[in-house]
Design a protein around this motif. Structure first.
Motif, PDB file in Angstrom:
ATOM      1  N   ARG A 164      68.038  -2.375 -39.802  1.00 20.90           N
ATOM      2  CA  ARG A 164      67.721  -3.083 -39.947  1.00 20.90           C
ATOM      3  C   ARG A 164      66.078  -1.970 -39.602  1.00 20.90           C
ATOM      4  O   ARG A 164      66.226  -1.395 -38.447  1.00 20.90           O
ATOM      5  CB  ARG A 164      67.627  -4.300 -39.168  1.00 20.90           C
ATOM      6  N   CYS A 165      65.913  -1.353 -40.453  1.00 23.64           N
ATOM      7  CA  CYS A 165      64.742  -0.440 -40.323  1.00 23.64           C
ATOM      8  C   CYS A 165      62.841  -1.190 -40.184  1.00 23.64           C
ATOM      9  O   CYS A 165      62.875  -1.986 -41.726  1.00 23.64           O
ATOM     10  CB  CYS A 165      64.804   0.883 -40.989  1.00 23.64           C
ATOM     11  N   GLN A 166      62.172  -0.508 -39.338  1.00 25.96           N
ATOM     12  CA  GLN A 166      61.203  -0.923 -39.905  1.00 25.96           C
ATOM     13  C   GLN A 166      60.129   0.769 -40.239  1.00 25.96           C
ATOM     14  O   GLN A 166      59.947   1.528 -38.789  1.00 25.96           O
ATOM     15  CB  GLN A 166      60.699  -1.418 -38.850  1.00 25.96           C
ATOM     16  N   ILE A 167      59.371   0.671 -40.920  1.00 28.21           N
ATOM     17  CA  ILE A 167      58.728   1.791 -41.512  1.00 28.21           C
ATOM     18  C   ILE A 167      57.358   1.238 -41.249  1.00 28.21           C
ATOM     19  O   ILE A 167      56.403   0.054 -41.502  1.00 28.21           O
ATOM     20  CB  ILE A 167      58.788   2.435 -42.898  1.00 28.21           C
ATOM     21  N   VAL A 168      56.278   2.245 -40.114  1.00 26.37           N
ATOM     22  CA  VAL A 168      55.155   2.165 -39.737  1.00 26.37           C
ATOM     23  C   VAL A 168      55.151   2.882 -39.830  1.00 26.37           C
ATOM     24  O   VAL A 168      54.627   3.953 -39.608  1.00 26.37           O
ATOM     25  CB  VAL A 168      55.743   1.180 -37.851  1.00 26.37           C
ATOM     26  N   ILE A 169      53.406   2.883 -40.310  1.00 30.17           N
ATOM     27  CA  ILE A 169      52.753   3.966 -40.170  1.00 30.17           C
ATOM     28  C   ILE A 169      50.962   3.420 -40.566  1.00 30.17           C
ATOM     29  O   ILE A 169      50.654   2.386 -41.119  1.00 30.17           O
ATOM     30  CB  ILE A 169      51.940   3.387 -42.401  1.00 30.17           C
ATOM     31  N   ASP A 170      50.384   4.298 -39.572  1.00 31.25           N
ATOM     32  CA  ASP A 170      48.637   4.387 -38.826  1.00 31.25           C
ATOM     33  C   ASP A 170      48.073   4.508 -40.718  1.00 31.25           C
ATOM     34  O   ASP A 170      48.229   5.520 -41.083  1.00 31.25           O
ATOM     35  CB  ASP A 170      49.215   5.049 -38.358  1.00 31.25           C
ATOM     36  N   LYS A 171      47.539   3.377 -41.634  1.00 33.35           N
ATOM     37  CA  LYS A 171      46.371   3.968 -42.206  1.00 33.35           C
ATOM     38  C   LYS A 171      45.050   3.741 -41.934  1.00 33.35           C
ATOM     39  O   LYS A 171      43.665   3.996 -42.601  1.00 33.35           O
ATOM     40  CB  LYS A 171      46.595   1.941 -43.486  1.00 33.35           C
ATOM     41  N   SER A 172      44.308   3.971 -40.613  1.00 33.69           N
ATOM     42  CA  SER A 172      43.012   4.246 -40.211  1.00 33.69           C
ATOM     43  C   SER A 172      42.791   5.840 -40.885  1.00 33.69           C
ATOM     44  O   SER A 172      43.144   6.310 -40.942  1.00 33.69           O
ATOM     45  CB  SER A 172      43.333   4.889 -38.734  1.00 33.69           C
ATOM     46  N   SER A 173      41.355   5.980 -40.800  1.00 32.63           N
ATOM     47  CA  SER A 173      40.903   6.787 -41.618  1.00 32.63           C
ATOM     48  C   SER A 173      40.783   8.254 -41.527  1.00 32.63           C
ATOM     49  O   SER A 173      41.053   9.236 -42.172  1.00 32.63           O
ATOM     50  CB  SER A 173      39.104   6.564 -41.169  1.00 32.63           C
ATOM     51  N   SER A 174      41.268   8.414 -40.439  1.00 30.03           N
ATOM     52  CA  SER A 174      41.945   9.728 -39.803  1.00 30.03           C
ATOM     53  C   SER A 174      42.972  10.302 -40.769  1.00 30.03           C
ATOM     54  O   SER A 174      43.424  11.716 -40.454  1.00 30.03           O
ATOM     55  CB  SER A 174      42.246  10.332 -38.156  1.00 30.03           C
ATOM     56  N   MET A 175      43.763   9.388 -41.012  1.00 28.02           N
ATOM     57  CA  MET A 175      44.663   9.520 -41.996  1.00 28.02           C
ATOM     58  C   MET A 175      44.693   9.706 -42.906  1.00 28.02           C
ATOM     59  O   MET A 175      45.719  10.750 -43.719  1.00 28.02           O
ATOM     60  CB  MET A 175      46.245   8.678 -42.013  1.00 28.02           C
ATOM     61  N   TYR A 176      43.460  10.115 -43.395  1.00 28.86           N
ATOM     62  CA  TYR A 176      42.946  10.684 -44.766  1.00 28.86           C
ATOM     63  C   TYR A 176      42.378  12.182 -45.019  1.00 28.86           C
ATOM     64  O   TYR A 176      42.201  12.410 -46.096  1.00 28.86           O
ATOM     65  CB  TYR A 176      41.567   9.905 -45.287  1.00 28.86           C
ATOM     66  N   PHE A 177      42.586  12.800 -43.076  1.00 27.96           N
ATOM     67  CA  PHE A 177      42.145  14.136 -43.473  1.00 27.96           C
ATOM     68  C   PHE A 177      43.942  14.750 -44.190  1.00 27.96           C
ATOM     69  O   PHE A 177      44.520  14.800 -43.981  1.00 27.96           O
ATOM     70  CB  PHE A 177      41.981  14.453 -42.213  1.00 27.96           C
ATOM     71  N   PRO A 178      43.571  16.185 -44.892  1.00 28.77           N
ATOM     72  CA  PRO A 178      42.205  17.031 -45.095  1.00 28.77           C
ATOM     73  C   PRO A 178      41.464  15.890 -46.402  1.00 28.77           C
ATOM     74  O   PRO A 178      42.741  15.438 -47.223  1.00 28.77           O
ATOM     75  CB  PRO A 178      42.523  17.715 -45.882  1.00 28.77           C
ATOM     76  N   VAL A 179      40.138  15.306 -46.414  1.00 28.59           N
ATOM     77  CA  VAL A 179      39.907  14.302 -47.478  1.00 28.59           C
ATOM     78  C   VAL A 179      40.184  15.486 -49.248  1.00 28.59           C
ATOM     79  O   VAL A 179      39.740  16.395 -49.356  1.00 28.59           O
ATOM     80  CB  VAL A 179      38.173  13.456 -47.505  1.00 28.59           C
ATOM     81  N   GLN A 180      40.936  14.617 -49.826  1.00 30.02           N
ATOM     82  CA  GLN A 180      40.906  15.618 -51.149  1.00 30.02           C
ATOM     83  C   GLN A 180      40.492  13.761 -51.869  1.00 30.02           C
ATOM     84  O   GLN A 180      41.292  13.185 -51.978  1.00 30.02           O
ATOM     85  CB  GLN A 180      42.637  15.316 -51.239  1.00 30.02           C
ATOM     86  N   ASN A 181      40.122  14.161 -52.832  1.00 35.00           N
ATOM     87  CA  ASN A 181      39.624  12.897 -55.017  1.00 35.00           C
ATOM     88  C   ASN A 181      40.871  12.827 -55.304  1.00 35.00           C
ATOM     89  O   ASN A 181      40.942  12.519 -56.454  1.00 35.00           O
ATOM     90  CB  ASN A 181      38.681  13.805 -55.320  1.00 35.00           C
ATOM     91  N   LYS A 182      41.340  14.428 -56.138  1.00 34.01           N
ATOM     92  CA  LYS A 182      43.033  14.336 -56.709  1.00 34.01           C
ATOM     93  C   LYS A 182      44.335  14.316 -55.576  1.00 34.01           C
ATOM     94  O   LYS A 182      44.096  15.013 -55.034  1.00 34.01           O
ATOM     95  CB  LYS A 182      42.492  15.482 -57.294  1.00 34.01           C
ATOM     96  N   LEU A 183      45.478  13.584 -56.601  1.00 40.40           N
ATOM     97  CA  LEU A 183      47.128  13.995 -55.477  1.00 40.40           C
ATOM     98  C   LEU A 183      47.294  15.419 -55.730  1.00 40.40           C
ATOM     99  O   LEU A 183      47.679  15.579 -57.138  1.00 40.40           O
ATOM    100  CB  LEU A 183      47.637  12.357 -55.938  1.00 40.40           C
ATOM    101  N   ASP A 184      47.557  16.142 -54.785  1.00 34.26           N
ATOM    102  CA  ASP A 184      48.112  17.304 -55.249  1.00 34.26           C
ATOM    103  C   ASP A 184      49.628  17.472 -54.056  1.00 34.26           C
ATOM    104  O   ASP A 184      49.405  17.072 -52.757  1.00 34.26           O
ATOM    105  CB  ASP A 184      47.304  18.188 -54.767  1.00 34.26           C
ATOM    106  N   PHE A 185      50.978  17.598 -54.898  1.00 34.77           N
ATOM    107  CA  PHE A 185      52.280  16.908 -54.321  1.00 34.77           C
ATOM    108  C   PHE A 185      52.475  18.190 -53.441  1.00 34.77           C
ATOM    109  O   PHE A 185      53.354  18.681 -52.569  1.00 34.77           O
ATOM    110  CB  PHE A 185      52.748  16.194 -55.119  1.00 34.77           C
TER     111      PHE A 185
END
Length: 308
Positions: free
Chosen positions: A79-100
């Motif tokens: 049994r696995c629980q994936i936990v992700i921090d979704k706070s605004s700091s996690m959007y760094f570096p800010v990007q408008n286009k998804l670049d893999f």
């Protein structure tokens, strides 16, 4: 490979992309490094007539001439629980286009989680998802069903949206981890993705939250997600910059070169403090530098774990 955010659905979503990564993982690993953590012997009980005989302890019968059955804490795999921090700091570096090739911290976490979930799904491991910022945003218990995993992939897809300047969320990692420790099925594998920028002045409360997870018999893996060049080493041009806190909007104007040496010392010390505490409490600490390919981070860790 920059991609318009709206076009991710045309690629088959994170689920499709995760399948491609996992093919490479499975080829390189002879056995699952995650398999069977939750299958732990609990106790013996007397055998009841008519029950299946597969769990009878015959060695104990040879000593006592009585039939006992082995009872386990869990009858499923992991049994696995994936936990992700979704706070605004996690959007760094800010990007408008998804670049893999250049993911921000949240996209890196979502993509890595999708790969882990795909691997566990193939092994018939139950997976749940928790998202948090100031509070728990989403918490789904670990399940095996295809409908459930589709729902989780859908929630991960939603994380691949660009940062909204008008939507700022702070982090309460301590409170959220305490809640998750209690909400998650006992003896689960809890995998946390966070930049750990909350409580930088003192990690003591954070350590208590991590200890709470271990106290509840959870196995814990912490993926410390960061940008080593900019967040750890302050690698910027030798000119004045305007730095903006993504969570509060607070601004600071300075030439980063003037404080670079001291800043790097502080951030290195905080990372070492976190690493030391994780080692002390048997928490797996993984450096998830977004300047490295997500599959490189995951593959090296999974290979290491498979040898333990």
């Amino acid at each position: 490979m920059p991609i318009e955010i709206s076009n991710i659905a045309q690629l088959g979503s994170l689920e499709f992309l995760a399948r491609q990564i996992v093919e490479g993982f499975i080829t390189g690993l002879h056995k699952s490094p995650f398999h069977g953590f939750s299958v732990e012997f609990a106790e013996h009980r007397l055998y009841n007539t008519g029950e299946p005989t597969k769990n009878i302890d015959w060695k104990l019968f040879a000593r006592t001439e009585k039939l006992f059955v082995k009872r386990y804490e869990e009858e499923t795999n992991l049994r696995c629980q994936i936990v992700i921090d979704k706070s605004s700091s996690m959007y760094f570096p800010v990007q408008n286009k998804l670049d893999f090739e250049h993911l921000n911290k949240l996209w890196f976490s979502a993509y890595s989680s999708a790969a882990l979930i795909e691997m566990m799904r193939r092994q018939r491991d139950a997976v749940g998802l928790s998202l948090f910022d100031e509070d728990i945003i989403l918490h789904t218990p670990a399940k095996l069903s295809r409908v459930h995993s589709n729902m989780i992939y859908s929630e991960l897809d939603k994380l691949m949206l660009p940062y909204e300047k008008n939507v700022k969320t702070t982090t309460n990692t301590v409170q959220c981890l305490h809640k998750i420790a209690e909400m998650t099925h006992k003896r689960s594998l809890v995998i946390i993705f966070s930049d750990m920028l909350d409580n930088l002045d003192s990690y003591q409360d954070l350590f208590a939250a991590l200890e709470h997870l271990r106290y509840n018999k959870h196995e814990v893996i912490l993926f410390h997600v960061f940008d080593s060049l900019h967040e750890q080493k302050l690698e910027f041009e030798n000119i004045p910059h305007r730095f903006v806190d993504l969570e509060t909007g607070e601004t600071l104007k300075l030439n980063p070169v003037e404080i670079k040496e001291r800043y790097e010392e502080i951030m290195t010390a905080k990372k070492e403090e976190l690493l030391h505490h994780c080692y002390q409490y048997q928490i797996d600490y993984v450096e998830a530098d977004i300047n490295k390919a997500y599959d490189q981070v995951l593959t090296s860790y999974l290979i290491k774990r498979s040898k333990i």
